[in-house]
Motif scaffolding. Structure first.
Motif, PDB file in Angstrom:
ATOM      1  N   GLN A 290      22.769  46.458   5.823  1.00 54.42           N
ATOM      2  CA  GLN A 290      22.239  45.171   6.264  1.00 54.42           C
ATOM      3  C   GLN A 290      22.564  44.956   7.748  1.00 54.42           C
ATOM      4  OE1 GLN A 290      20.770  43.122   3.825  1.00 54.42           O
ATOM      5  NE2 GLN A 290      19.956  41.799   5.445  1.00 54.42           N
ATOM      6  N   GLY A 291      21.509  44.755   8.530  1.00 50.28           N
ATOM      7  CA  GLY A 291      21.682  44.424   9.932  1.00 50.28           C
ATOM      8  C   GLY A 291      21.855  45.629  10.839  1.00 50.28           C
ATOM      9  N   THR A 292      21.349  45.521  12.056  1.00 47.05           N
ATOM     10  CA  THR A 292      21.529  46.549  13.068  1.00 47.05           C
ATOM     11  C   THR A 292      21.418  45.906  14.441  1.00 47.05           C
ATOM     12  OG1 THR A 292      20.827  48.757  13.804  1.00 47.05           O
ATOM     13  CG2 THR A 292      19.089  47.205  13.203  1.00 47.05           C
ATOM     14  N   TRP A 293      21.968  46.547  15.474  1.00 50.22           N
ATOM     15  CA  TRP A 293      22.021  45.918  16.788  1.00 50.22           C
ATOM     16  C   TRP A 293      21.723  46.924  17.902  1.00 50.22           C
ATOM     17  CZ3 TRP A 293      25.450  48.202  20.074  1.00 50.22           C
ATOM     18  CH2 TRP A 293      26.495  48.927  19.510  1.00 50.22           C
ATOM     19  N   VAL A 294      21.352  46.369  19.058  1.00 43.33           N
ATOM     20  CA  VAL A 294      21.116  47.142  20.279  1.00 43.33           C
ATOM     21  C   VAL A 294      21.634  46.306  21.440  1.00 43.33           C
ATOM     22  CG1 VAL A 294      19.403  48.175  21.823  1.00 43.33           C
ATOM     23  CG2 VAL A 294      19.052  48.262  19.346  1.00 43.33           C
TER      24      VAL A 294
END
Length: 469
Positions: A336-340
């Motif tokens: 669940q969820g990912t970022w950059v």
């Protein structure tokens, strides 16, 4: 509409001269008064309708003349070779529509490109990209002030492209990624409305094409149809998979005299280039950006921090959480969820005191991403471009740059079951020649160390012909 590059070259040779006029107008831009920094964006504004900064045809040599010596006389806009668009002013209708707040611009870009050696397959392919933009200014139409409707009414790619023939993890042709890679497709990829609410703040929303939105921040980069062609030269590849190329979204933008200063936008997490509707099947993607303008050494520049967070579920490349299903293979784990997160910097290094269109700029970025969900651990690029390489060719442009896309170890381990992988790195050099104001011919060379270790270094050669009509 479909012509060979041989016909283009024959047409250029029959003309007998090169007309040096204003750079091709950049479609997809917001008005200069709201977004653009006139000191950095030297080409004619999209919202200037048919405006053209025409230079004379006098031979001035390779050095800048004294101010006013060469370019004081303007050639006739009615001449075919001096028009900013091939179809001209439509007997006054184009400029009439622009005065009433309706601006129309289109282009046809043709590509002949492929790996001459190395890569996945040594084959050259021919493809086309047709773009049609319609922009509406509600103030000029007499409706209400501060409204802008931007429509990428026709985003049509047909023919073939060499993206998968070279190396898919660093697309060698950004323009041909849309609407869909691999298949001829037609779509309306942008229907975006922006309303000024005072104090430099704007509300925006609708169907958004990310390459058009990118050009709002960096108008000189041209969506792969004017400058560099490789996507890794223009923006961090870390946005995969969290930021779709075409999706629905809305948000607020802060703009100043020199351009976009900050933005907070929320998008659907699914890519929907040929479909409509808002169903949010996998959460949302939140994008925040803050930009600082500078004047180091008396030259304009900017520094941007970008953060992306996607709330949906994405495949995890950590195989320790994968489940073996007897008789059905392996079920990858989901996270669940990912970022950059990333930084982008741009700085003008030199400008011609006699012709502001002629300047040299450096651009670079570094991006980091969630290694659980993204194929990339970090990516970076640095490039130098010169606009108007020669004094009497102010509408040409040239560039050279280097990029590196570092793959995360979990992704490498996962794919190594099929084939061993390595980091991608490479360089690109191009020269965009203004055959006429409305026709630009680009030669392009890319040398890329591919992600698949078994493949040889890809040397990708390309020709690009763009007609503004």
């Amino acid at each position: 509409m479909r012509r060979t590059f041989a016909k283009y070259l024959m047409l250029a040779s029959l003309s007998g001269w090169m007309v040096t006029t204003a750079a091709a107008q950049q479609p997809g831009k917001f008005p200069e008064s709201i977004f653009d920094d006139a000191s950095q964006v030297q080409n004619v504004s999209y919202y200037d309708g048919i405006a053209s900064d025409v230079s004379c045809g006098t031979s001035c040599g390779d050095f800048a003349p004294s101010c006013g010596d060469c370019c004081g006389m303007a050639s006739s806009h009615n001449c075919l070779w001096n028009r900013s668009q091939l179809t001209g002013d439509w007997y006054g209708h184009r400029s009439g529509l622009a005065e009433c707040g309706i601006t129309v611009q289109g282009s046809l870009t043709q590509f002949y490109q492929g790996p001459s050696s190395g890569g996945n397959r040594e084959v050259f392919r021919y493809g086309d990209k047709f773009d049609l933009y319609l922009n509406v200014d509600t103030g000029k139409m007499g409706l209400w002030e501060g409204g802008q409707l931007q429509i990428h009414a026709a985003d049509w790619q047909f023919g073939q492209n060499a993206i998968l023939d070279a190396t898919g993890l660093s697309p060698v042709n950004t323009a041909m990624l849309l609407p869909k890679i691999g298949d001829p497709t037609y779509a309306m990829t942008s229907l975006q409305y922006t309303q000024a609410i005072g104090g430099g703040f704007l509300l925006t929303g609708g169907r958004i094409n990310m390459l058009d939105l990118w050009q709002t921040f960096y108008p000189e980069y041209g969506r792969g149809v004017d400058g560099f062609m490789n996507m890794s030269m223009m923006l961090p590849m870390n946005v995969v998979p969290s930021l779709p190329l075409v999706t629905n979204g809305a948000g607020i933008i802060k703009a100043g005299d020199r351009g976009v200063e900050a933005a907070l936008l929320v998008f659907e997490s699914q890519n929907s280039p040929t479909t409509v509707g808002m169903d949010f099947p996998n959460g949302v993607t939140i994008v925040g950006a803050a930009r600082k303008y500078t004047d180091f050494w008396g030259k304009p520049g900017s520094h941007t921090l970008v953060g992306v967070y996607a709330t949906g579920e994405y495949t995890s490349y950590d195989t320790s959480g994968w489940i073996v299903v007897p008789g059905a293979g392996v079920a990858p784990a989901r996270k669940q969820g990912t970022w950059v997160a990333g930084y982008l910097g741009q700085q003008q290094l030199w400008s011609d005191p006699c012709n502001s269109k002629r300047h040299t700029s450096v651009f670079g970025y570094v991006g980091f991403s969630d290694v659980d969900n993204s194929p990339f651990q970090w990516t970076t690029s640095i490039s130098i471009e010169k606009f108007g390489p020669f004094a009497c060719r102010p509408d040409d442009r040239a560039g050279i740059g280097y990029f590196r896309n570092a793959l995360n170890s979990d992704f490498q381990d996962t794919v190594s079951i099929l084939t061993p992988l390595q980091d991608l790195q490479g360089g690109e050099i191009y020269y965009n020649a203004a055959i006429s104001p409305w026709f630009h011919l680009t030669t392009d060379v890319q040398v890329i160390q591919p992600g698949i270790i078994a493949n040889d270094t890809a040397v990708v050669l390309g020709l690009r012909g763009k007609i503004d009509f």
